[in-house]
Design a protein around this motif. Structure first.
Motif, mmCIF file in Angstrom:
data_model
loop_
_atom_site.group_PDB
_atom_site.id
_atom_site.type_symbol
_atom_site.label_atom_id
_atom_site.label_comp_id
_atom_site.label_asym_id
_atom_site.label_seq_id
_atom_site.Cartn_x
_atom_site.Cartn_y
_atom_site.Cartn_z
ATOM 1 N N LEU A 79 26.016 6.724 69.307
ATOM 2 C CA LEU A 79 24.381 6.574 69.533
ATOM 3 C C LEU A 79 24.020 6.144 68.168
ATOM 4 C CD1 LEU A 79 21.700 7.583 70.445
ATOM 5 C CD2 LEU A 79 22.227 9.876 69.300
ATOM 6 N N PHE A 80 24.620 6.399 67.112
ATOM 7 C CA PHE A 80 24.268 6.162 65.513
ATOM 8 C C PHE A 80 24.508 4.803 65.567
ATOM 9 C CE2 PHE A 80 25.118 5.378 61.094
ATOM 10 C CZ PHE A 80 24.193 5.863 60.371
ATOM 11 N N HIS A 81 25.430 4.051 66.248
ATOM 12 C CA HIS A 81 25.791 2.636 65.962
ATOM 13 C C HIS A 81 24.770 1.779 66.643
ATOM 14 C CE1 HIS A 81 27.980 -1.186 67.047
ATOM 15 N NE2 HIS A 81 28.158 -0.971 65.629
ATOM 16 N N ASP A 82 24.505 2.356 67.947
ATOM 17 C CA ASP A 82 23.318 1.777 68.879
ATOM 18 C C ASP A 82 22.143 1.839 68.293
ATOM 19 O OD1 ASP A 82 25.463 1.441 70.684
ATOM 20 O OD2 ASP A 82 24.578 2.924 72.005
ATOM 21 N N LEU A 83 21.745 2.875 67.594
ATOM 22 C CA LEU A 83 20.308 2.998 66.899
ATOM 23 C C LEU A 83 20.201 2.099 65.924
ATOM 24 C CD1 LEU A 83 19.542 6.813 67.163
ATOM 25 C CD2 LEU A 83 18.511 4.954 68.431
ATOM 26 N N PHE A 84 21.121 2.046 64.891
ATOM 27 C CA PHE A 84 20.752 1.393 63.639
ATOM 28 C C PHE A 84 21.416 -0.120 63.588
ATOM 29 C CE2 PHE A 84 20.353 5.790 62.619
ATOM 30 C CZ PHE A 84 19.114 5.817 61.893
ATOM 31 N N GLU A 85 21.866 -0.633 64.756
ATOM 32 C CA GLU A 85 22.259 -1.914 65.053
ATOM 33 C C GLU A 85 21.197 -3.065 64.288
ATOM 34 O OE1 GLU A 85 25.106 -3.936 67.967
ATOM 35 O OE2 GLU A 85 23.387 -2.911 68.617
ATOM 36 N N ASP A 86 20.051 -2.954 64.940
ATOM 37 C CA ASP A 86 18.944 -3.709 64.363
ATOM 38 C C ASP A 86 17.776 -2.890 64.167
ATOM 39 O OD1 ASP A 86 18.420 -3.034 66.903
ATOM 40 O OD2 ASP A 86 18.205 -5.009 67.724
ATOM 41 N N TYR A 87 18.025 -2.029 63.159
ATOM 42 C CA TYR A 87 16.855 -1.303 62.646
ATOM 43 C C TYR A 87 16.565 -1.374 61.179
ATOM 44 C CZ TYR A 87 14.148 2.972 61.496
ATOM 45 O OH TYR A 87 13.035 3.992 61.045
ATOM 46 N N SER A 88 15.281 -1.514 60.887
ATOM 47 C CA SER A 88 15.047 -1.920 59.357
ATOM 48 C C SER A 88 14.263 -0.739 59.161
ATOM 49 C CB SER A 88 14.289 -3.071 59.177
ATOM 50 O OG SER A 88 13.778 -3.035 58.081
ATOM 51 N N ASN A 89 14.476 0.036 57.898
ATOM 52 C CA ASN A 89 13.906 1.161 57.445
ATOM 53 C C ASN A 89 12.540 0.783 56.545
ATOM 54 O OD1 ASN A 89 15.114 0.634 55.067
ATOM 55 N ND2 ASN A 89 15.955 2.411 54.915
ATOM 56 N N ALA A 90 12.374 -0.666 56.570
ATOM 57 C CA ALA A 90 11.300 -1.011 55.429
ATOM 58 C C ALA A 90 9.914 -1.178 56.231
ATOM 59 C CB ALA A 90 11.708 -2.310 55.077
ATOM 60 N N LEU A 91 9.936 -1.404 57.646
ATOM 61 C CA LEU A 91 8.970 -1.472 58.507
ATOM 62 C C LEU A 91 8.203 -0.210 58.961
ATOM 63 C CD1 LEU A 91 9.428 -4.886 59.680
ATOM 64 C CD2 LEU A 91 7.926 -4.539 57.766
ATOM 65 N N ARG A 92 7.187 -0.134 59.205
ATOM 66 C CA ARG A 92 6.475 1.012 59.874
ATOM 67 C C ARG A 92 6.807 0.880 61.437
ATOM 68 N NH1 ARG A 92 1.025 2.139 61.615
ATOM 69 N NH2 ARG A 92 0.805 -0.260 61.774
ATOM 70 N N PRO A 93 7.468 2.192 61.865
ATOM 71 C CA PRO A 93 7.982 1.888 63.070
ATOM 72 C C PRO A 93 7.166 2.519 64.339
ATOM 73 C CG PRO A 93 8.531 4.166 61.939
ATOM 74 C CD PRO A 93 7.594 3.413 61.106
ATOM 75 N N ASP A 149 17.526 8.411 53.875
ATOM 76 C CA ASP A 149 17.317 6.788 53.388
ATOM 77 C C ASP A 149 17.579 5.737 54.501
ATOM 78 O OD1 ASP A 149 19.883 7.447 53.211
ATOM 79 O OD2 ASP A 149 20.094 6.729 51.482
ATOM 80 N N LEU A 150 18.205 6.278 55.571
ATOM 81 C CA LEU A 150 18.397 5.230 56.715
ATOM 82 C C LEU A 150 17.176 5.094 57.463
ATOM 83 C CD1 LEU A 150 22.083 6.714 57.855
ATOM 84 C CD2 LEU A 150 21.565 4.573 56.444
ATOM 85 N N VAL A 151 16.387 5.880 57.586
ATOM 86 C CA VAL A 151 15.321 5.665 58.356
ATOM 87 C C VAL A 151 13.852 5.349 57.467
ATOM 88 C CG1 VAL A 151 16.133 7.132 60.116
ATOM 89 C CG2 VAL A 151 14.507 8.266 58.484
ATOM 90 N N TRP A 152 12.888 4.920 58.234
ATOM 91 C CA TRP A 152 11.575 4.598 57.661
ATOM 92 C C TRP A 152 11.068 5.998 57.067
ATOM 93 C CZ3 TRP A 152 6.696 6.235 58.449
ATOM 94 C CH2 TRP A 152 5.604 5.631 57.697
ATOM 95 N N ARG A 153 10.366 6.069 55.791
ATOM 96 C CA ARG A 153 10.055 7.418 55.383
ATOM 97 C C ARG A 153 8.504 7.176 54.967
ATOM 98 N NH1 ARG A 153 14.518 9.501 51.473
ATOM 99 N NH2 ARG A 153 14.277 7.210 50.560
ATOM 100 N N PRO A 154 7.470 7.852 55.320
ATOM 101 C CA PRO A 154 6.302 7.764 54.803
ATOM 102 C C PRO A 154 6.383 7.913 53.568
ATOM 103 C CG PRO A 154 6.284 10.007 56.006
ATOM 104 C CD PRO A 154 7.749 9.066 56.564
ATOM 105 N N ASP A 155 5.500 7.196 52.615
ATOM 106 C CA ASP A 155 5.488 7.448 51.338
ATOM 107 C C ASP A 155 4.315 8.200 50.806
ATOM 108 O OD1 ASP A 155 3.437 5.731 52.080
ATOM 109 O OD2 ASP A 155 3.820 4.265 50.346
ATOM 110 N N ILE A 156 4.595 9.524 51.260
ATOM 111 C CA ILE A 156 3.569 10.684 50.962
ATOM 112 C C ILE A 156 3.933 10.817 49.374
ATOM 113 C CG2 ILE A 156 2.580 12.961 51.428
ATOM 114 C CD1 ILE A 156 2.182 10.736 53.819
ATOM 115 N N VAL A 157 2.950 10.933 48.565
ATOM 116 C CA VAL A 157 3.146 11.417 47.318
ATOM 117 C C VAL A 157 1.943 12.587 46.807
ATOM 118 C CG1 VAL A 157 4.023 9.005 46.537
ATOM 119 C CG2 VAL A 157 1.569 9.250 46.327
ATOM 120 N N LEU A 158 2.321 13.189 45.832
ATOM 121 C CA LEU A 158 1.397 14.082 45.164
ATOM 122 C C LEU A 158 0.128 13.081 44.159
ATOM 123 C CD1 LEU A 158 0.383 16.953 44.692
ATOM 124 C CD2 LEU A 158 2.214 16.833 43.031
#
Ligand code: NAG
Ligand code: NAG
Length: 476
Positions: free
Chosen positions: A34-48, A110-119
């Motif tokens: 599953l991990f292999h399949d999910l992250f084969e062509d996934y970019s964590n830079a763009l809003r999903p 850090d493998l997935v896209w994260r919202p840049d929520i800051v204080l």
């Protein structure tokens, strides 16, 4: 029957256990796949999101774990928080049946896209990276990210009522780069979670309501949502009462007593100055922990008022001392002062002059006695005048007896001697009388000073009491 039954159950358990082992091994293998399949062509830079016009909803939940520090002087609140962010990743979904019922995996965030929520109202100088904890990824793309954070947030501290103050500290979270049309922010509950809060020694947490604000700058620009958690704090004032307030109250009650101190001790002014210095020390202690704002804290006002009072009392003491040491050369006490101060005020303030009450009647008698010696009187009246002082009484009776003898015997030499003696005595009596008069003038001034002292003692005592009551009334 019995045997066959147990055999069947044994077989069944064996079968189930072997099947379980097969599932487990398959699970690990499927997760890898599953991990292999999910992250084969996934970019964590763009809003999903599937459609870039669509908004991505992020739900935020804050759990307050601990208040580490509240720095009133620099207006910084340091808190230990757990931040939970939940969002939906459109590209990280899978069909459970294809992966043998696997419905969630935990992977480094850090493998997935994260919202840049800051204080937003961060007061930290070093830029802290988000902690790289794992996220929980569910088969339908729901991502839950829990991260601990130590936040330093700026907080407007209003110390007007210190040490009986309450503070409100805002923690405003929002996306740094995305606007409300790209990433929208929601609060999961209408307040921060306080169930895991470790009680603070100095601050009592009264609540942590959360509100969502949407700010749009100008008419047609994008909205910028944020979620603001307001931490409601109430100071536990016992520490400050014990260490700052009680000593000050006790010391300030000493101030009126400087009026009670006898002027002859010479300590009146030094007592006032010592109290003033002690108050200054407390004032400095408070000034050190307070921000240099124009809102003077309540306790600071109390100190200032007390210090002003002590200064006034010391100044008045010095003036009263001057009255006290009005000597024999001074003018006599004015008539009005004699009436107002010596007659009414002294009675009103219960000034019983010890020397006065036991000396004055005797002094009158002695004066009479001296005049009577000077002009001879019948024996009978002399006896009534005679006081308890035996030696003096004997002298007087002896003198009058000899004078009587002088008339009867008409002895020239003796008579002249007695006349000279009588003149000398008259002179001594006059000196004594002058001295007494001067002394009584001085002691009258002393009594005026004493009455004024007593008057100010009560006035200042009442003022200190009123101030203390006023500051205690603030404590709730
Ligand atoms: C985001 O939230 C808004 C308002 O609750 C809702 O209308 C919208 O459908 C949500 N979007 C997604 C992608 O869930
Ligand atoms: C804190 O946030 C609340 C809600 O947004 C707001 O009403 C209040 O004015 C804020 N307080 C400060 C000091 O910014």
């Amino acid at each position: 029957m019995n045997w066959s039954c147990s055999c069947i159950s044994f077989c069944w358990i064996y079968f189930a256990a072997s099947r379980l082992r097969v599932v487990e091994t398959a699970d690990g293998k499927y997760a890898q796949k599953l991990f292999h399949d999910l992250f084969e062509d996934y970019s964590n830079a763009l809003r999903p999101v599937e459609d870039t016009d669509k908004v991505l909803n992020v739900t935020l939940q804050i759990t307050l774990s601990q208040i580490k520090d509240m720095d009133e002087r620099n207006q910084v609140l340091t808190a230990y928080l757990w931040v939970r962010q939940i969002w939906h990743d459109a590209y990280l979904t899978w069909d459970r049946d294809q992966y043998d019922g696997l419905d969630s995996i935990r992977i480094p965030s850090d493998l997935v896209w994260r919202p840049d929520i800051v204080l937003y109202n961060k007061a930290d100088d070093e830029s802290s990276e988000p902690v790289n904890t794992n996220v929980v990824l569910r088969y339908d793309g729901l991502i839950t990210w829990d991260a601990p954070a130590i936040t330093k947030s700026s907080c407007v501290v209003d110390v007007t009522y210190f040490p009986f103050d309450s503070q409100q500290c805002n923690l405003t979270f929002g996306s740094w780069t995305y606007n409300g049309n790209q990433v929208d922010l929601f609060n999961a509950l209408d307040s921060g979670d306080l169930s895991d809060f470790i009680e603070d020694v100095e601050w009592e947490v009264r609540g942590m309501p959360a509100v969502k604000n949407v700010i749009s700058y100008g008419c047609c620009s994008e909205p910028y949502p944020d979620v603001t958690f307001t931490l409601l704090l109430k100071r536990r004032s016992a520490f400050y009462i014990v260490n700052l307030l009680v000593p000050c109250v006790l010391i300030s009650f000493l101030a009126p007593l400087s009026f009670y101190l006898p002027a002859a001790s010479g300590e009146k002014v030094s007592l006032g100055v010592t109290i003033l210095l002690a108050m200054t020390v407390f004032q400095l202690m408070v000034a050190e922990i307070m921000p240099a704002s124009e809102n003077v804290p309540l306790i600071g006002k109390y100190y200032i008022a007390t210090m002003a009072l002590i200064t006034a009392s010391t100044a008045l003491t010095i003036m009263v001392m001057n009255i006290h040491f009005c000597g024999a050369e001074a003018r006599p006490v004015p008539r009005w002062a004699r009436v107002v101060i010596l007659k009414y005020m002294s009675r009103l303030l219960f000034v019983y002059d010890v020397g006065d009450s036991c000396l004055r009647p005797r002094r009158h008698r002695e004066q009479d006695h001296l005049t009577e010696v000077y002009c001879p009187l019948p024996e009978s009246r002399l006896k009534t005048v005679r006081n308890k002082d035996l030696s003096r009484g004997e002298d007087v009776s002896g003198l009058s007896k000899s004078e009587r003898g002088c008339h009867s015997k008409a002895d020239g030499g003796d008579c002249a001697r007695y006349a000279a003696l009588a003149r000398n005595i008259a002179y001594i009596a006059k000196c004594l009388k002058d001295h007494r008069a001067a002394h009584s003038k001085g002691s009258e001034w002393k009594k005026v000073a004493k009455v004024i002292d007593r008057f100010f003692m009560w006035v200042f005592f009442i003022m200190v009491l009123v101030m203390t009551v006023l500051i205690i009334a603030r404590a709730d």
